[in-house]
Design a protein around this motif. Sequence first.
Motif, PDB file in Angstrom:
ATOM      1  N   GLN A  65     -37.312  50.058 -31.682  1.00  0.00           N
ATOM      2  CA  GLN A  65     -38.378  50.473 -30.785  1.00  0.00           C
ATOM      3  C   GLN A  65     -38.379  49.728 -29.455  1.00  0.00           C
ATOM      4  OE1 GLN A  65     -41.686  51.951 -32.544  1.00  0.00           O
ATOM      5  NE2 GLN A  65     -40.830  52.024 -34.593  1.00  0.00           N
ATOM      6  N   ALA A  66     -37.783  48.549 -29.425  1.00  0.00           N
ATOM      7  CA  ALA A  66     -37.690  47.778 -28.183  1.00  0.00           C
ATOM      8  C   ALA A  66     -36.580  46.752 -28.347  1.00  0.00           C
ATOM      9  CB  ALA A  66     -39.025  47.084 -27.868  1.00  0.00           C
ATOM     10  N   PRO A  67     -35.914  46.380 -27.237  1.00  0.00           N
ATOM     11  CA  PRO A  67     -34.874  45.349 -27.347  1.00  0.00           C
ATOM     12  C   PRO A  67     -35.488  43.985 -27.637  1.00  0.00           C
ATOM     13  CG  PRO A  67     -35.211  45.963 -25.054  1.00  0.00           C
ATOM     14  CD  PRO A  67     -36.025  46.917 -25.864  1.00  0.00           C
ATOM     15  N   ALA A  68     -34.888  43.270 -28.567  1.00  0.00           N
ATOM     16  CA  ALA A  68     -35.357  41.926 -28.903  1.00  0.00           C
ATOM     17  C   ALA A  68     -34.894  40.938 -27.845  1.00  0.00           C
ATOM     18  CB  ALA A  68     -34.845  41.516 -30.278  1.00  0.00           C
ATOM     19  N   VAL A  69     -35.517  39.788 -27.836  1.00  0.00           N
ATOM     20  CA  VAL A  69     -35.097  38.673 -26.998  1.00  0.00           C
ATOM     21  C   VAL A  69     -34.718  37.522 -27.913  1.00  0.00           C
ATOM     22  CG1 VAL A  69     -36.540  39.371 -25.057  1.00  0.00           C
ATOM     23  CG2 VAL A  69     -37.458  37.785 -26.759  1.00  0.00           C
ATOM     24  N   GLU A  70     -33.995  36.558 -27.368  1.00  0.00           N
ATOM     25  CA  GLU A  70     -33.640  35.396 -28.176  1.00  0.00           C
ATOM     26  C   GLU A  70     -34.892  34.608 -28.521  1.00  0.00           C
ATOM     27  OE1 GLU A  70     -30.286  31.857 -28.177  1.00  0.00           O
ATOM     28  OE2 GLU A  70     -31.099  32.556 -26.259  1.00  0.00           O
ATOM     29  N   GLY A  71     -35.006  34.174 -29.781  1.00  0.00           N
ATOM     30  CA  GLY A  71     -36.133  33.345 -30.164  1.00  0.00           C
ATOM     31  C   GLY A  71     -36.787  33.786 -31.449  1.00  0.00           C
ATOM     32  N   PRO A  72     -37.964  33.222 -31.748  1.00  0.00           N
ATOM     33  CA  PRO A  72     -38.635  33.485 -33.022  1.00  0.00           C
ATOM     34  C   PRO A  72     -39.057  34.943 -33.173  1.00  0.00           C
ATOM     35  CG  PRO A  72     -39.783  31.778 -31.754  1.00  0.00           C
ATOM     36  CD  PRO A  72     -38.705  32.294 -30.905  1.00  0.00           C
ATOM     37  N   ALA A  73     -39.128  35.360 -34.433  1.00  0.00           N
ATOM     38  CA  ALA A  73     -39.565  36.706 -34.774  1.00  0.00           C
ATOM     39  C   ALA A  73     -40.307  36.635 -36.104  1.00  0.00           C
ATOM     40  CB  ALA A  73     -38.383  37.669 -34.862  1.00  0.00           C
ATOM     41  N   ARG A  74     -41.078  37.653 -36.381  1.00  0.00           N
ATOM     42  CA  ARG A  74     -41.820  37.743 -37.644  1.00  0.00           C
ATOM     43  C   ARG A  74     -41.521  39.098 -38.281  1.00  0.00           C
ATOM     44  NH1 ARG A  74     -46.657  35.390 -39.107  1.00  0.00           N
ATOM     45  NH2 ARG A  74     -45.688  33.549 -38.148  1.00  0.00           N
ATOM     46  N   ILE A  75     -41.190  39.060 -39.555  1.00  0.00           N
ATOM     47  CA  ILE A  75     -40.961  40.283 -40.322  1.00  0.00           C
ATOM     48  C   ILE A  75     -42.041  40.380 -41.396  1.00  0.00           C
ATOM     49  CG2 ILE A  75     -39.381  41.551 -41.826  1.00  0.00           C
ATOM     50  CD1 ILE A  75     -37.075  40.030 -40.502  1.00  0.00           C
ATOM     51  N   THR A  76     -42.668  41.537 -41.474  1.00  0.00           N
ATOM     52  CA  THR A  76     -43.672  41.789 -42.508  1.00  0.00           C
ATOM     53  C   THR A  76     -43.189  42.925 -43.393  1.00  0.00           C
ATOM     54  OG1 THR A  76     -45.443  41.115 -40.989  1.00  0.00           O
ATOM     55  CG2 THR A  76     -46.082  42.326 -42.963  1.00  0.00           C
ATOM     56  N   VAL A  77     -43.122  42.657 -44.690  1.00  0.00           N
ATOM     57  CA  VAL A  77     -42.630  43.636 -45.657  1.00  0.00           C
ATOM     58  C   VAL A  77     -43.796  44.123 -46.508  1.00  0.00           C
ATOM     59  CG1 VAL A  77     -41.052  44.058 -47.582  1.00  0.00           C
ATOM     60  CG2 VAL A  77     -40.370  42.508 -45.722  1.00  0.00           C
ATOM     61  N   THR A  78     -43.864  45.440 -46.696  1.00  0.00           N
ATOM     62  CA  THR A  78     -44.910  46.054 -47.519  1.00  0.00           C
ATOM     63  C   THR A  78     -44.257  46.825 -48.662  1.00  0.00           C
ATOM     64  OG1 THR A  78     -46.382  46.296 -45.616  1.00  0.00           O
ATOM     65  CG2 THR A  78     -46.857  47.652 -47.547  1.00  0.00           C
ATOM     66  N   SER A  79     -44.712  46.568 -49.872  1.00  0.00           N
ATOM     67  CA  SER A  79     -44.257  47.343 -51.026  1.00  0.00           C
ATOM     68  C   SER A  79     -45.085  48.620 -51.080  1.00  0.00           C
ATOM     69  CB  SER A  79     -44.434  46.535 -52.312  1.00  0.00           C
ATOM     70  OG  SER A  79     -44.052  47.287 -53.445  1.00  0.00           O
ATOM     71  N   GLU A  80     -44.430  49.760 -50.849  1.00  0.00           N
ATOM     72  CA  GLU A  80     -45.159  51.036 -50.786  1.00  0.00           C
ATOM     73  C   GLU A  80     -45.370  51.641 -52.171  1.00  0.00           C
ATOM     74  OE1 GLU A  80     -46.463  51.886 -48.117  1.00  0.00           O
ATOM     75  OE2 GLU A  80     -45.332  50.902 -46.518  1.00  0.00           O
ATOM     76  N   ARG A  81     -44.354  51.566 -53.004  1.00  0.00           N
ATOM     77  CA  ARG A  81     -44.473  52.069 -54.381  1.00  0.00           C
ATOM     78  C   ARG A  81     -43.339  51.507 -55.205  1.00  0.00           C
ATOM     79  NH1 ARG A  81     -42.557  56.000 -57.838  1.00  0.00           N
ATOM     80  NH2 ARG A  81     -44.091  56.806 -59.338  1.00  0.00           N
ATOM     81  N   ARG A  82     -43.665  50.991 -56.366  1.00  0.00           N
ATOM     82  CA  ARG A  82     -42.653  50.481 -57.290  1.00  0.00           C
ATOM     83  C   ARG A  82     -42.652  51.363 -58.526  1.00  0.00           C
ATOM     84  NH1 ARG A  82     -40.285  45.175 -58.631  1.00  0.00           N
ATOM     85  NH2 ARG A  82     -39.708  45.203 -60.832  1.00  0.00           N
ATOM     86  N   GLY A  83     -41.616  52.194 -58.647  1.00  0.00           N
ATOM     87  CA  GLY A  83     -41.480  53.060 -59.804  1.00  0.00           C
ATOM     88  C   GLY A  83     -40.587  52.434 -60.862  1.00  0.00           C
ATOM     89  N   ARG A  84     -40.371  53.161 -61.939  1.00  0.00           N
ATOM     90  CA  ARG A  84     -39.537  52.653 -63.021  1.00  0.00           C
ATOM     91  C   ARG A  84     -38.098  52.445 -62.565  1.00  0.00           C
ATOM     92  NH1 ARG A  84     -36.249  55.077 -66.647  1.00  0.00           N
ATOM     93  NH2 ARG A  84     -36.835  57.132 -65.845  1.00  0.00           N
ATOM     94  N   VAL A  85     -37.624  53.320 -61.674  1.00  0.00           N
ATOM     95  CA  VAL A  85     -36.238  53.244 -61.207  1.00  0.00           C
ATOM     96  C   VAL A  85     -36.151  52.778 -59.759  1.00  0.00           C
ATOM     97  CG1 VAL A  85     -34.132  54.573 -60.774  1.00  0.00           C
ATOM     98  CG2 VAL A  85     -35.493  55.022 -62.834  1.00  0.00           C
ATOM     99  N   VAL A  86     -36.988  53.336 -58.891  1.00  0.00           N
ATOM    100  CA  VAL A  86     -36.876  53.100 -57.452  1.00  0.00           C
ATOM    101  C   VAL A  86     -38.096  52.344 -56.934  1.00  0.00           C
ATOM    102  CG1 VAL A  86     -36.540  54.151 -55.184  1.00  0.00           C
ATOM    103  CG2 VAL A  86     -35.534  55.222 -57.210  1.00  0.00           C
ATOM    104  N   HIS A  87     -37.840  51.374 -56.084  1.00  0.00           N
ATOM    105  CA  HIS A  87     -38.873  50.594 -55.408  1.00  0.00           C
ATOM    106  C   HIS A  87     -38.789  50.903 -53.919  1.00  0.00           C
ATOM    107  CE1 HIS A  87     -40.804  46.321 -54.834  1.00  0.00           C
ATOM    108  NE2 HIS A  87     -41.530  47.286 -54.302  1.00  0.00           N
ATOM    109  N   TYR A  88     -39.871  51.448 -53.351  1.00  0.00           N
ATOM    110  CA  TYR A  88     -39.900  51.825 -51.939  1.00  0.00           C
ATOM    111  C   TYR A  88     -40.656  50.752 -51.143  1.00  0.00           C
ATOM    112  CZ  TYR A  88     -38.639  56.426 -53.768  1.00  0.00           C
ATOM    113  OH  TYR A  88     -38.015  57.466 -54.419  1.00  0.00           O
ATOM    114  N   LEU A  89     -40.077  50.387 -49.996  1.00  0.00           N
ATOM    115  CA  LEU A  89     -40.686  49.356 -49.164  1.00  0.00           C
ATOM    116  C   LEU A  89     -40.589  49.746 -47.688  1.00  0.00           C
ATOM    117  CD1 LEU A  89     -38.511  47.696 -51.335  1.00  0.00           C
ATOM    118  CD2 LEU A  89     -40.250  45.976 -50.831  1.00  0.00           C
ATOM    119  N   SER A  90     -41.426  49.135 -46.880  1.00  0.00           N
ATOM    120  CA  SER A  90     -41.336  49.266 -45.429  1.00  0.00           C
ATOM    121  C   SER A  90     -41.374  47.871 -44.823  1.00  0.00           C
ATOM    122  CB  SER A  90     -42.487  50.121 -44.876  1.00  0.00           C
ATOM    123  OG  SER A  90     -43.741  49.527 -45.170  1.00  0.00           O
ATOM    124  N   ALA A  91     -40.924  47.755 -43.581  1.00  0.00           N
ATOM    125  CA  ALA A  91     -40.903  46.456 -42.913  1.00  0.00           C
ATOM    126  C   ALA A  91     -41.089  46.646 -41.416  1.00  0.00           C
ATOM    127  CB  ALA A  91     -39.585  45.724 -43.194  1.00  0.00           C
TER     128      ALA A  91
END
Length: 268
Positions: A65-91
């Motif tokens: 969505q935008a070019p990064a710059v050198e330096g610190p960053a933060r990643i946030t991960v969300t578990s959207e659905r955890r099924g018996r076989v497949v686990h869906y996530l977003s970040a």
Amino acid sequence: MPSRFDTDTAVVPLGAGAYDARIDRGWWIERGPNGGYVAALLMRALCAEVADPDRHARSLTVHYQAPAVEGPARITVTSERRGRVVHYLSARLVQGDRLIATAQAAFAVLNPDAPDFADPSFPGYPPPDAVDDAAQVPNPVPMRERYEFRHVKGAPWEGPSDRAETGGWIRLAEPRPYDTALVAALADAWYPAIFTRLVDRFGVPTIDLTVHIRNIRALQRMQPEDWMATLFRTTVSTEGFLEEDGQLWAPDGTLIAHSRQLGLLLTG
């Protein structure tokens, strides 16, 4: 001692799905970090959040969505659905109040009893040791120093060609074990296939990149010093956008991953 790749894609858990990271300039291309490097950062955070050796990354889609710059960053991960076989996530990857990239991912357990076949054929390249080193690549960028390349098909300095197709062998300049984070990086580490067809200099920033991991067991068999075979093709460039389809192969001829990205063609 950690490799450069491990250090530069490291994520530090903060709890509640949040991870600290740092964008390193050693992975720069023209206007910012390589898209594969950003995808690897996101994959490291996603893998850390899943933290299940029986669930492997099978699909990752990143929107840049935008070019990064050198330096610190933060990643946030969300578990959207955890099924018996497949686990869906977003970040989400942010720097300050700037949204840099978003990702959707699917992790799943293996099913050894499922039908097993693969129609694509290994490109049949000569062994990496039989291919000349491409140290003479024009217009070098910092990211190129992170990898070793052996160009077999469609080098841009040999063009223009009547097809946008390129490939060869690639590996990290500083070997470390293969995993899905490294596959995500390699899916966008080669130069764009369109460079083999057009001779004018232009930028091709990635709008989105999808990587499908096709064979976990073959990936686990690879050794750190192994080369991975690549093949990338572009078949349509129109209205300022192009697609690029990629294949990544283990040296034993097993297809490791498919990739597809939409690129923006900057001609101005």
